[in-house]
Scaffold this active site. Structure first.
Site, mmCIF file in Angstrom:
data_model
loop_
_atom_site.group_PDB
_atom_site.id
_atom_site.type_symbol
_atom_site.label_atom_id
_atom_site.label_comp_id
_atom_site.label_asym_id
_atom_site.label_seq_id
_atom_site.Cartn_x
_atom_site.Cartn_y
_atom_site.Cartn_z
ATOM 1 N N ASP A 407 0.878 -1.164 0.000
ATOM 2 C CA ASP A 407 0.000 0.000 0.000
ATOM 3 C C ASP A 407 0.922 1.221 0.000
ATOM 4 O O ASP A 407 2.133 1.072 0.128
ATOM 5 C CB ASP A 407 -0.842 -0.072 1.294
ATOM 6 C CG ASP A 407 -1.957 0.942 1.304
ATOM 7 O OD1 ASP A 407 -2.232 1.498 0.235
ATOM 8 O OD2 ASP A 407 -2.546 1.169 2.367
ATOM 9 N N GLU A 516 -6.176 15.841 10.002
ATOM 10 C CA GLU A 516 -6.955 16.786 10.815
ATOM 11 C C GLU A 516 -6.042 17.561 11.752
ATOM 12 O O GLU A 516 -6.140 18.784 11.860
ATOM 13 C CB GLU A 516 -7.982 16.008 11.666
ATOM 14 C CG GLU A 516 -9.188 15.549 10.891
ATOM 15 C CD GLU A 516 -10.457 16.229 11.382
ATOM 16 O OE1 GLU A 516 -11.029 15.760 12.360
ATOM 17 O OE2 GLU A 516 -10.864 17.227 10.781
ATOM 18 N N THR A 701 -2.493 2.047 -4.791
ATOM 19 C CA THR A 701 -2.758 3.326 -4.125
ATOM 20 C C THR A 701 -4.056 3.955 -4.632
ATOM 21 O O THR A 701 -4.500 3.660 -5.739
ATOM 22 C CB THR A 701 -1.568 4.300 -4.340
ATOM 23 O OG1 THR A 701 -1.920 5.577 -3.850
ATOM 24 C CG2 THR A 701 -1.185 4.435 -5.789
#
Length: 821
Positions: A407, A516, A701
């Site tokens: 990944d 975030e 991806t």
């Protein structure tokens, strides 16, 4: 249906016991905080075992494992033969080595299983606080029972699958890390039902007498349906209220929950298989070799037996045949041949060396305990973790790896997000050069100097450098109002929790994702410091807003939070300013934000889209920011619908998404952010080494094709000497059909295009391989094309092409496609 309460089936047992009913096969009923009521159901205990054997099964099962080996079966046969009168050798010469081999192998198995047993014991004897009466009492995990009310402290692991009742955080939320389940290190948010938020202290928790009716134990990690019946009210429970065994609590002082599934019925244990007996390729090859040697042995013995049957004759009187022994009786040649055959088998048996297996076993055992476990090159300093070989059966498999599937986020990259660049009102800010841009330069053949590391200490999550925005300089920009909205959106639109002292230097942000935290950290560095959160208000310390140097604390009332999920791909917050102004701030993926923008302002949209593409090519993660001013009446009407959807028992998530659509429209674009996720240290060197060793690497991806190729260059997975095959759905012909909106025609055309592309690439690959040049091949394919290429009629062509390629990059792929690949 999860939203309706299960019918109570009348039976004599209910009358006798008051309220406990027999368990229906389709669901289980758990009485929280009531051990007596749960005793009837005989739920499994919370003790777990991951061992391969127990005291009774060790010998039979262990011997069965040993005799699965062809060699051991062969030696057993020889040992039996050597105990018969026809054997010319003493039985001890065969029985003793075999016994030693089996003993060594069984001791090794026992040692490895003992280690597993010790690990199980350590886990089963871990302690957790359980509610007894009106106080918390420490109890080992193994003594937990379904229905118990437990308290788990920060950084503690959940001992079972538990229903989340309440936490010390506002709004009944907690943060969990699921790394042990799915390898993801970013935190996930779980939210308790509003009706159970108060059951946090021991005296309040003692009053909790809920009844949980839920599905039977199963291995699905991401689904859960059930109801909580409390005070004659039925409340639906979903995966948001379930805390799974194996996860750990983060950034929350403690949580209180009720045990729903325990021990081997927990979802993580139902996903773990019984330890299989693994056999390496070398072992399987040895078995084949032994079968070949055995065939040679049988041929030699047959030849000898037939020869002795033919040539035995009384005329050879000088051999002194003893006719009382059947093996030497010339009058019965057939019996002579058969008995001679067995004699020769025992005599020639050393052709298969018994020491071979002992040597291999001992080498592998020493390899794993002394070499792998003590390898300094495989020691991770940061986490103080050394390499650990859990079994020595598969050591040599490590040297036979041909393919690695990887990944991107958290594997090739560090999953440490840093605010790097931004575009506000059509102007790019940020002067840094990303690692991927250096890779892009290499791709175009430009020699590029890596930027020197700045001596200035940077805050974690913030790697931005542009004097035009820092220390209030944004006030002098041509677009100060847009800058202000941009920073406020970063400071208000999130679900981050602040921790520690309320000063910019000492505060820590706890977020569900590293992105975030990076955005809120950026807002702080731009002078919009989010420092406190209550259930209904966010407090932001704003600098330089009215005039340079002036700092003011502004409370923003948070009226609604429309949470991010993978289908919405956006997050919104409705807030009220101190002056009563109502604003919706929204951030999300470019595709979803652009669909919801108000008409007009086309120049800004076009320029921002170009900036987004630029950021994407530099390998940066992008988000769009937008806002909308709301009228009081419009908000009031919408909020009624929102409250209705939020309290709905059926399809709540779907209804909330539908209601969100009514207000997340007519948005005004502010700008976009670009976050860098740096490559892991040593990734390019590692990939280069693996490539030189002949190992083929596939990267899967979700990035755009251009970004994925640039990342592949930066990782040294692809270089300019490779022949690259691109199979892309972003062509003019495909776009033209997409615009027509005919899905059937699009599917047919896409499949045909992918088929032709695969044929072309396969032919080119054959030519390259046949020409004798040492050119390496690389394939880059996007998710839409991959969907058609994985079709049963085309997958063989895809497989043939990808097997000839040294590197394969699949971009814009979904998690399901990753599994299919």
């Amino acid at each position: 249906d999860g939203s309706t309460s299960m019918e109570h089936i009348p039976s004599s047992r209910i009358v006798r016991l008051g309220k406990v009913q027999p368990q229906a096969p389709g669901h289980r009923t758990v009485f929280c905080n009531d051990r007596d009521a749960n005793a009837l159901a005989r739920f499994k205990g919370n003790s777990v075992s991951t061992t391969k054997y127990d005291v009774l099964t060790f010998l039979p099962k262990g011997l069965f494992e040993q005799f699965r080996r062809v060699a051991n079966l062969y030696f057993l046969m020889i040992s039996i033969l050597s105990c018969t009168p026809i054997s010319p050798v003493s039985p001890i010469t065969n029985v003793l080595p075999l016994t030693l081999v089996l003993l060594v192998s069984l001791i090794k198995e026992a040692w490895e299983d003992w280690k597993r047993f010790q690990n199980d014991m350590a886990i089963n004897n871990s302690t957790v606080e359980v509610l007894q009466g009106q106080r918390w009492v420490f109890m080992p995990w193994k003594k937990l029972q379904v229905g118990d009310i437990i308290k788990v402290n920060q950084d503690g692991f959940f001992p079972a699958d538990i229903l989340f009742l309440g936490s010390t955080n506002p709004d009944g939320i907690c943060y969990i890390e699921t790394a042990n389940l799915d390898g993801e290190t970013n935190l996930k948010i779980r939210k308790a039902l509003e009706k159970t938020w108060d059951y946090v202290t021991p005296d309040k928790a003692a009053e909790f007498k809920g009844e949980v009716q839920c599905e039977q134990p199963n291995n699905s990690l991401y689904t859960f349906t059930g109801n909580l019946i409390i005070n004659k009210q039925t409340l639906p429970i979903n995966p948001n209220q379930l805390l799974l065994r194996g996860c750990s609590l983060r950034n929350t002082e403690y949580i209180v929950g009720a045990v729903i599934f325990s021990g081997h019925e927990t979802k993580v244990m139902m996903n773990s298989m019984k330890i299989p007996s693994k056999r390496s390729t070398l072992e399987k090859k040895l078995d084949k070799l032994i079968l070949i040697l055995f065939s040679v042995l049988i041929s030699m013995c047959l030849l000898g037996a037939i020869g002795s049957g033919i040539f035995i004759n009384e005329k050879y009187y000088y051999l002194h045949f003893d006719k009382s022994e059947k093996q030497f009786d010339p009058s019965n040649r057939f019996v002579v041949a058969i008995l001679t055959f067995f004699t020769l088998v025992t005599l020639y048996s050393p052709i298969i060396p018994i020491s071979l297996y002992v040597s291999v076993e001992m080498i592998k055992f020493i390899q794993s305990t002394q070499f792998i476990n003590n390898d300094l090159h495989m020691y991770h300093v940061e986490s103080n973790t050394q390499a650990l070989a859990r079994t020595s059966n598969l050591n040599e498999e490590l040297g036979q790896v041909e393919y690695i599937f990887s990944d991107k986020t958290g594997t090739l990259t560090r999953n440490l997000m840093e605010f790097f660049k931004c575009s506000i009102d059509g102007e790019i800010y940020g002067t840094g050069i990303s690692e991927i841009e250096i890779g892009t330069a290499q791709r175009s053949g430009v020699k590029f100097e890596a930027p020197k590391q700045q001596s200035l200490a940077r805050e974690k999550g913030f790697n931005f450098d542009d004097s035009r925005l820092m220390r209030g300089a944004w006030k002098n920009e041509p677009n100060p109002e847009a800058c202000k909205e941009f920073f406020r959106c970063l400071a208000i639109c999130h679900t981050v929790l602040p921790e520690g002292e309320e000063t910019p230097e000492k505060i820590r942000y706890q977020a569900a994702s590293p992105d975030e935290a990076a955005l809120v950290t950026a807002a702080k560095n731009f002078g919009f410091f989010f420092y406190r959160r209550s259930p209904t208000t966010i407090y932001v310390r704003e600098s330089h807003v009215e005039k340079m140097g002036k700092v003011q604390d502004v409370p923003y009332e948070i009226l609604n939070v429309l949470e991010f999920n993978s289908t919405r791909k956006r997050q919104s917050v409705v807030c009220r300013y101190p002056d009563g102004r109502l604003v919706l701030y929204c951030k999300g993926a470019d595709t979803v934000i652009y669909e919801r923008l108000a008409g007009g302002n086309n120049d800004l949209k076009r320029v921002s889209r170009e900036h987004l593409e630029q950021f994407g090519e530099a390998g940066l993660r992008t988000l769009c920011l937008a806002y909308r001013n709301l009228g009081p009446d419009e908000y009031k009407n919408w909020n009624e619908k929102y409250i209705q959807a939020k309290s709905s028992l059926r399809d709540r998530e779907k209804k909330l998404d539908e209601v969100a659509e009514f207000i997340e429209k007519e948005l005004i674009l502010i700008g976009c952010t670009a976050i860098e996720d740096k490559l892991q240290e040593g990734v390019p060197a590692c990939i280069e080494t693996l490539s030189r060793a002949g190992i083929k690497i596939w990267v899967l991806t979700g990035d755009k094709m251009e970004t994925a190729i640039n990342i592949a260059y930066a990782c040294k997975l692809i270089n300019n000497t490779m022949k690259q095959f691109l199979i892309n759905s972003e062509t003019d012909a495909i776009r033209e059909i997409e615009d027509r909106g005919d899905q059937v025609e699009l599917a047919r055309f896409m499949k045909e295009t992918v088929k032709n592309e695969l044929k072309r690439c396969n032919e080119e690959a054959r030519q390259f391989l046949g020409s004798g040049t040492r050119t390496k091949l690389a394939l880059v394919i996007d998710g839409k094309c991959l969907m058609y290429a994985l079709d049963p009629s085309l997958r063989v062509m895809l497989l043939n092409l990808s097997l000839n390629c040294n590197a394969v990059v699949c971009c814009r792929v979904s998690p399901l496609q990753k599994a299919q690949v």
